[in-house]
Design a protein around this motif. Sequence first.
Motif, PDB file in Angstrom:
ATOM      1  N   ILE A  13      31.875 -17.737  35.282  1.00  0.00           N
ATOM      2  CA  ILE A  13      33.121 -17.078  35.666  1.00  0.00           C
ATOM      3  C   ILE A  13      32.975 -16.361  37.007  1.00  0.00           C
ATOM      4  CG2 ILE A  13      34.900 -15.437  34.950  1.00  0.00           C
ATOM      5  CD1 ILE A  13      34.613 -18.044  33.248  1.00  0.00           C
ATOM      6  N   GLU A  14      31.811 -15.806  37.271  1.00  0.00           N
ATOM      7  CA  GLU A  14      31.580 -15.169  38.567  1.00  0.00           C
ATOM      8  C   GLU A  14      31.768 -16.179  39.693  1.00  0.00           C
ATOM      9  OE1 GLU A  14      28.138 -12.663  41.024  1.00  0.00           O
ATOM     10  OE2 GLU A  14      27.660 -13.595  39.091  1.00  0.00           O
ATOM     11  N   ALA A  15      31.252 -17.382  39.503  1.00  0.00           N
ATOM     12  CA  ALA A  15      31.408 -18.435  40.510  1.00  0.00           C
ATOM     13  C   ALA A  15      32.867 -18.880  40.612  1.00  0.00           C
ATOM     14  CB  ALA A  15      30.512 -19.615  40.173  1.00  0.00           C
ATOM     15  N   LEU A  16      33.548 -19.012  39.475  1.00  0.00           N
ATOM     16  CA  LEU A  16      34.962 -19.386  39.504  1.00  0.00           C
ATOM     17  C   LEU A  16      35.774 -18.370  40.305  1.00  0.00           C
ATOM     18  CD1 LEU A  16      35.591 -20.633  35.851  1.00  0.00           C
ATOM     19  CD2 LEU A  16      35.733 -22.000  37.938  1.00  0.00           C
ATOM     20  N   ASP A  17      35.523 -17.100  40.070  1.00  0.00           N
ATOM     21  CA  ASP A  17      36.223 -16.059  40.826  1.00  0.00           C
ATOM     22  C   ASP A  17      35.940 -16.186  42.319  1.00  0.00           C
ATOM     23  OD1 ASP A  17      37.449 -14.815  38.645  1.00  0.00           O
ATOM     24  OD2 ASP A  17      35.763 -13.452  38.298  1.00  0.00           O
ATOM     25  N   CYS A  18      34.693 -16.438  42.641  1.00  0.00           N
ATOM     26  CA  CYS A  18      34.286 -16.557  44.044  1.00  0.00           C
ATOM     27  C   CYS A  18      34.949 -17.758  44.709  1.00  0.00           C
ATOM     28  CB  CYS A  18      32.763 -16.681  44.126  1.00  0.00           C
ATOM     29  SG  CYS A  18      32.125 -16.985  45.783  1.00  0.00           S
ATOM     30  N   TYR A  19      34.866 -18.910  44.085  1.00  0.00           N
ATOM     31  CA  TYR A  19      35.406 -20.123  44.697  1.00  0.00           C
ATOM     32  C   TYR A  19      36.928 -20.061  44.797  1.00  0.00           C
ATOM     33  CZ  TYR A  19      30.717 -21.724  43.407  1.00  0.00           C
ATOM     34  OH  TYR A  19      29.358 -21.829  43.239  1.00  0.00           O
ATOM     35  N   LEU A  30      40.446 -28.052  32.928  1.00  0.00           N
ATOM     36  CA  LEU A  30      40.692 -27.543  31.584  1.00  0.00           C
ATOM     37  C   LEU A  30      40.090 -28.476  30.538  1.00  0.00           C
ATOM     38  CD1 LEU A  30      42.120 -25.280  29.969  1.00  0.00           C
ATOM     39  CD2 LEU A  30      44.123 -26.793  29.850  1.00  0.00           C
ATOM     40  N   CYS A  31      40.366 -29.757  30.664  1.00  0.00           N
ATOM     41  CA  CYS A  31      39.857 -30.721  29.689  1.00  0.00           C
ATOM     42  C   CYS A  31      38.337 -30.768  29.694  1.00  0.00           C
ATOM     43  CB  CYS A  31      40.425 -32.110  29.973  1.00  0.00           C
ATOM     44  SG  CYS A  31      42.186 -32.284  29.589  1.00  0.00           S
ATOM     45  N   ASN A  32      37.747 -30.771  30.882  1.00  0.00           N
ATOM     46  CA  ASN A  32      36.295 -30.885  30.956  1.00  0.00           C
ATOM     47  C   ASN A  32      35.587 -29.610  30.515  1.00  0.00           C
ATOM     48  OD1 ASN A  32      35.298 -33.597  32.081  1.00  0.00           O
ATOM     49  ND2 ASN A  32      37.118 -33.162  33.301  1.00  0.00           N
ATOM     50  N   SER A  33      36.172 -28.452  30.791  1.00  0.00           N
ATOM     51  CA  SER A  33      35.608 -27.204  30.275  1.00  0.00           C
ATOM     52  C   SER A  33      35.663 -27.190  28.754  1.00  0.00           C
ATOM     53  CB  SER A  33      36.375 -25.999  30.833  1.00  0.00           C
ATOM     54  OG  SER A  33      36.258 -25.921  32.230  1.00  0.00           O
ATOM     55  N   ALA A  34      36.774 -27.652  28.205  1.00  0.00           N
ATOM     56  CA  ALA A  34      36.925 -27.715  26.756  1.00  0.00           C
ATOM     57  C   ALA A  34      35.914 -28.683  26.150  1.00  0.00           C
ATOM     58  CB  ALA A  34      38.349 -28.124  26.395  1.00  0.00           C
ATOM     59  N   LYS A  57      34.370 -21.794  26.458  1.00  0.00           N
ATOM     60  CA  LYS A  57      35.595 -21.071  26.115  1.00  0.00           C
ATOM     61  C   LYS A  57      36.021 -20.102  27.212  1.00  0.00           C
ATOM     62  CE  LYS A  57      33.326 -17.394  23.449  1.00  0.00           C
ATOM     63  NZ  LYS A  57      33.231 -16.713  22.139  1.00  0.00           N
ATOM     64  N   GLU A  58      35.076 -19.476  27.903  1.00  0.00           N
ATOM     65  CA  GLU A  58      35.454 -18.523  28.944  1.00  0.00           C
ATOM     66  C   GLU A  58      36.068 -19.231  30.137  1.00  0.00           C
ATOM     67  OE1 GLU A  58      35.723 -15.455  28.399  1.00  0.00           O
ATOM     68  OE2 GLU A  58      34.746 -15.603  26.451  1.00  0.00           O
ATOM     69  N   SER A  59      35.596 -20.424  30.452  1.00  0.00           N
ATOM     70  CA  SER A  59      36.227 -21.210  31.510  1.00  0.00           C
ATOM     71  C   SER A  59      37.648 -21.593  31.116  1.00  0.00           C
ATOM     72  CB  SER A  59      35.418 -22.481  31.799  1.00  0.00           C
ATOM     73  OG  SER A  59      34.188 -22.189  32.418  1.00  0.00           O
ATOM     74  N   VAL A  60      37.826 -22.002  29.868  1.00  0.00           N
ATOM     75  CA  VAL A  60      39.158 -22.357  29.384  1.00  0.00           C
ATOM     76  C   VAL A  60      40.086 -21.155  29.487  1.00  0.00           C
ATOM     77  CG1 VAL A  60      40.487 -22.999  27.334  1.00  0.00           C
ATOM     78  CG2 VAL A  60      38.373 -24.225  27.889  1.00  0.00           C
ATOM     79  N   ARG A  61      39.613 -19.996  29.045  1.00  0.00           N
ATOM     80  CA  ARG A  61      40.420 -18.780  29.108  1.00  0.00           C
ATOM     81  C   ARG A  61      40.795 -18.460  30.569  1.00  0.00           C
ATOM     82  NH1 ARG A  61      40.080 -15.102  25.197  1.00  0.00           N
ATOM     83  NH2 ARG A  61      37.914 -15.716  24.748  1.00  0.00           N
ATOM     84  N   TRP A  62      39.804 -18.533  31.455  1.00  0.00           N
ATOM     85  CA  TRP A  62      40.014 -18.225  32.872  1.00  0.00           C
ATOM     86  C   TRP A  62      41.041 -19.178  33.489  1.00  0.00           C
ATOM     87  CZ3 TRP A  62      39.584 -20.507  37.650  1.00  0.00           C
ATOM     88  CH2 TRP A  62      39.440 -19.665  38.756  1.00  0.00           C
ATOM     89  N   LEU A  63      40.921 -20.451  33.198  1.00  0.00           N
ATOM     90  CA  LEU A  63      41.843 -21.448  33.764  1.00  0.00           C
ATOM     91  C   LEU A  63      43.268 -21.236  33.264  1.00  0.00           C
ATOM     92  CD1 LEU A  63      39.441 -24.477  33.469  1.00  0.00           C
ATOM     93  CD2 LEU A  63      40.416 -23.623  35.620  1.00  0.00           C
ATOM     94  N   LEU A  64      43.411 -20.958  31.983  1.00  0.00           N
ATOM     95  CA  LEU A  64      44.749 -20.705  31.438  1.00  0.00           C
ATOM     96  C   LEU A  64      45.354 -19.453  32.063  1.00  0.00           C
ATOM     97  CD1 LEU A  64      44.150 -21.592  27.680  1.00  0.00           C
ATOM     98  CD2 LEU A  64      45.518 -22.899  29.330  1.00  0.00           C
TER      99      LEU A  64
END
Length: 215
Positions: A50-56, A71-75, A80-87
């Motif tokens: 998630i730190e990297a997602l925020d940065c990018y 979303l599909c690939n994170s799932a 789960k945290e990537s899915v939450r972040w993307l949503l």
Amino acid sequence: MPTIHQQLLNAAVEGDLALVEKLTAQGADINYTDAYGNCAVFSAAWEGNIEALDCYYRLGAVLDLEDTNLLCNSAFNGQKESVRWLLEKGANANFSFAGTGENALHYTICKTSEMEERVEIVRLLIDAGIDVNKRTIKGAVTLCFMRDAFLKAETPLHRAAAYANEAIIKMLIDAGADKSAKDANGDSAISWGSWYLRESHILKLLLYGNVPAIR
């Protein structure tokens, strides 16, 4: 010598955020994608970083990737945290691949690993309004399984009957999943559960209509 864009992707894969920021400041493209479809934001989402997602995202990463939907690939990878972040960032819960018809529920419910995480992912997707009765495209090749796997116009509940736990099956049914829905072969979710030798308490959840009772 790799290009500055490839250097950025290499740094992203290694999780070196400081170098990613440095290379971006020097002109590297945060959205650079290599010949295999890899890009910085995909790597972060896949790993649940998630730190990297925020940065990018702050550096301008595009989240709407059609062929490698985040979303599909994170799932699929149980992140789960990537899915939450993307949503939270506005990802379309009802995205489905044009070639297969699969949505994020199909991608979530195709493994038996990380089951606790998959329960939470299903909950997040249902809360986001995903179609629990989405069908795959009959005969299409799916990337959700290893080799020589072809889709059968199944719904997420069909897959859940084979691979998921009781909590996921209950959530799908409570969200309106049709227990009587048939795949391309005329088989229902309880058929799939029966083939996979699921326990009686799982099969009982999938009973509908005139299907004989299970004792």
